[in-house]
Design a protein around this motif. Structure first.
Motif, PDB file in Angstrom:
ATOM      1  N   THR A  89       0.811  -1.217   0.000  1.00  9.96           N
ATOM      2  CA  THR A  89       0.000   0.000   0.000  1.00  9.96           C
ATOM      3  C   THR A  89       0.840   1.262   0.000  1.00  9.96           C
ATOM      4  O   THR A  89       0.388   2.302  -0.473  1.00  9.96           O
ATOM      5  N   ILE A 149       1.493   1.777  -3.834  1.00 11.19           N
ATOM      6  CA  ILE A 149       0.415   1.708  -4.812  1.00 11.19           C
ATOM      7  C   ILE A 149       0.247   3.015  -5.578  1.00 11.19           C
ATOM      8  O   ILE A 149       0.110   3.018  -6.808  1.00 11.19           O
ATOM      9  N   ARG A 154       0.610   3.395  -9.541  1.00  8.49           N
ATOM     10  CA  ARG A 154      -0.506   3.827 -10.376  1.00  8.49           C
ATOM     11  C   ARG A 154      -0.096   4.996 -11.283  1.00  8.49           C
ATOM     12  O   ARG A 154      -0.521   5.095 -12.431  1.00  8.49           O
ATOM     13  N   PHE A 198      -0.169  -0.015 -15.271  1.00  8.09           N
ATOM     14  CA  PHE A 198      -1.028  -1.077 -14.742  1.00  8.09           C
ATOM     15  C   PHE A 198      -2.438  -0.973 -15.311  1.00  8.09           C
ATOM     16  O   PHE A 198      -2.947   0.124 -15.545  1.00  8.09           O
ATOM     17  N   HIS A 232      -7.926  -4.913 -13.146  1.00 10.43           N
ATOM     18  CA  HIS A 232      -7.872  -6.377 -13.055  1.00 10.43           C
ATOM     19  C   HIS A 232      -9.217  -7.051 -13.336  1.00 10.43           C
ATOM     20  O   HIS A 232      -9.254  -8.180 -13.816  1.00 10.43           O
ATOM     21  N   ASP A 237     -10.006  -1.520  -4.910  1.00 10.28           N
ATOM     22  CA  ASP A 237      -9.011  -0.990  -5.834  1.00 10.28           C
ATOM     23  C   ASP A 237      -9.156  -1.716  -7.165  1.00 10.28           C
ATOM     24  O   ASP A 237      -9.129  -2.945  -7.212  1.00 10.28           O
ATOM     25  N   GLN A 268      -7.096  -1.755  -9.674  1.00 12.63           N
ATOM     26  CA  GLN A 268      -5.862  -2.208 -10.317  1.00 12.63           C
ATOM     27  C   GLN A 268      -5.014  -3.143  -9.466  1.00 12.63           C
ATOM     28  O   GLN A 268      -4.243  -3.926 -10.019  1.00 12.63           O
ATOM     29  N   PHE A 269      -5.148  -3.082  -8.160  1.00 16.59           N
ATOM     30  CA  PHE A 269      -4.272  -3.872  -7.296  1.00 16.59           C
ATOM     31  C   PHE A 269      -5.078  -4.765  -6.358  1.00 16.59           C
ATOM     32  O   PHE A 269      -6.003  -4.311  -5.699  1.00 16.59           O
ATOM     33  N   VAL A 319       0.362  -6.585  -2.527  1.00 12.71           N
ATOM     34  CA  VAL A 319      -0.577  -6.626  -3.649  1.00 12.71           C
ATOM     35  C   VAL A 319       0.116  -7.074  -4.932  1.00 12.71           C
ATOM     36  O   VAL A 319       1.342  -7.056  -5.048  1.00 12.71           O
ATOM     37  N   ALA A 320      -0.725  -7.442  -5.899  1.00 10.78           N
ATOM     38  CA  ALA A 320      -0.268  -7.753  -7.250  1.00 10.78           C
ATOM     39  C   ALA A 320      -1.106  -6.952  -8.231  1.00 10.78           C
ATOM     40  O   ALA A 320      -2.272  -6.637  -7.958  1.00 10.78           O
ATOM     41  N   GLY A 321      -0.522  -6.632  -9.376  1.00 12.20           N
ATOM     42  CA  GLY A 321      -1.235  -5.900 -10.411  1.00 12.20           C
ATOM     43  C   GLY A 321      -0.833  -6.388 -11.790  1.00 12.20           C
ATOM     44  O   GLY A 321       0.286  -6.882 -11.995  1.00 12.20           O
TER      45      GLY A 321
END
Length: 328
Positions: free
Chosen positions: A86, A89, A93, A98, A101, A116, A118-119, A245-247
């Protein structure tokens, strides 16, 4: 016995089959890809159903992932970046690298609400200083730590997400007085390492009394080594929360496959691997499904966290305070 002609045909067919197998490339931090990390089990589980070749690429510690992606830009080989948090992020962004998702995240079990586009979170934990259980006069605050003779090892906030998390933790608790706290802590710091693995290794070798890690780290020693001599210091003001997180990278050649992986990331096949390989709390698994031993861990109250936007706004100031204090 195969004739040369038949053998050549089999080799050609195998090569064609390999060429038709999509390769999903995921940038992540080194400990995730290690033999003892989640990577091998996650790779095997996803490849059972994806009809793909999943390849994890280690890129140092968490904060190094974003630096590498920025450097590569649109030419990156990554389809997914896994291991930001976080505190990164907002900066991630801003790169524009990115994509949304589109994954249903309604089964998350985080200690806070999450929204979120994107993440997606895959695990979480609280930062803490880990020490031996026979340590005397364990500090319960940064000020007590600074007043003690305890030798500590921390990570560099420019390359490591735990290092950056520590900056945010001090900033959250002390605000404008953060630089004074760092000045007081400077004498306690044995060294600053590029990443978590190096720091924790130094602690285990006896080079420090305490190491910046997580409240969940003692679970590794308890479960994997049957060693109950490590614990985490409980700080009265609370502990800073990390959500990893993953994006998905915009322009990925395998966008559908990348989304499939992100959806898979929130299933039990992935989440059940996290507690005893990444030694963190899984982001989408009930507490009742945690392995025995996690019930012995300290439970910080309150959990402290800046929003991604707040963390981004404070990062440069907090980093400059840290650098100024440690350079004296």
């Amino acid at each position: 016995m195969k004739t040369p002609l038949i053998a050549s045909g089999l080799i050609l067919a195998a090569g064609m089959a390999s060429a038709d197998t999509p390769v999903l490339t995921i940038y992540t931090y080194d400990s995730f890809t290690s033999d003892w990390g989640p990577g091998p089990a996650v790779e095997a589980a996803f490849e059972e159903t994806c009809g793909c070749d999943l390849q994890f690429v280690g890129a140092g510690d968490g904060a190094s992932l974003l630096a590498r992606l920025r450097l590569e830009g649109d030419s990156t080989d990554a389809d997914i970046v896994l291991g930001l948090d976080t505190n990164l992020i907002a900066a991630a962004r801003e790169t524009g690298l990115f994509a949304d998702h589109g994954v249903d995240a309604s089964n998350l079990t985080l200690p806070m609400a999450w929204q979120d586009d994107q993440f997606l979170p895959f695990d979480w934990g609280y930062f803490a200083f880990v020490h031996d259980t026979d340590m005397q006069n364990v500090p319960t605050s940064f000020t007590e730590l600074a007043e003690s003779d305890a030798r500590i090892v921390i990570q560099d906030p420019r390359s490591s997400t735990p290092g950056l998390g520590l900056l945010m933790w001090v900033k959250y608790v002390y605000g404008d007085a953060a630089e004074a706290v760092w000045e007081a802590l400077a004498d306690n710091i044995v060294t600053v390492t590029p990443g978590w693995s190096e720091a924790y290794g130094l602690f285990l070798e006896g080079e420090a009394d305490m190491v910046l890690s997580y409240t969940t780290s003692p679970a590794y020693h308890l479960i994997a080594e049957e060693d109950d001599t490590r614990t985490a210091a409980l700080f009265d003001a609370g502990h800073y929360l990390q959500i990893e997180v993953a994006g998905m990278v915009e322009g990925s050649d395998h966008a559908d496959l990348a989304r499939d992986f992100l959806a898979f990331m929130l299933t039990p096949a992935f989440q059940s691997v996290i507690p005893t390989t990444n030694w963190m709390y899984p982001a989408a698994l009930p507490a009742s499904d945690l392995p025995e031993g996690f019930d012995t861990l300290i439970q910080p109250q309150p959990g402290l966290i800046f929003t991604p936007e707040e963390a981004a706004a404070l990062r440069d100031e907090a980093l400059e305070e840290w650098r100024a204090a440690l350079s004296q």
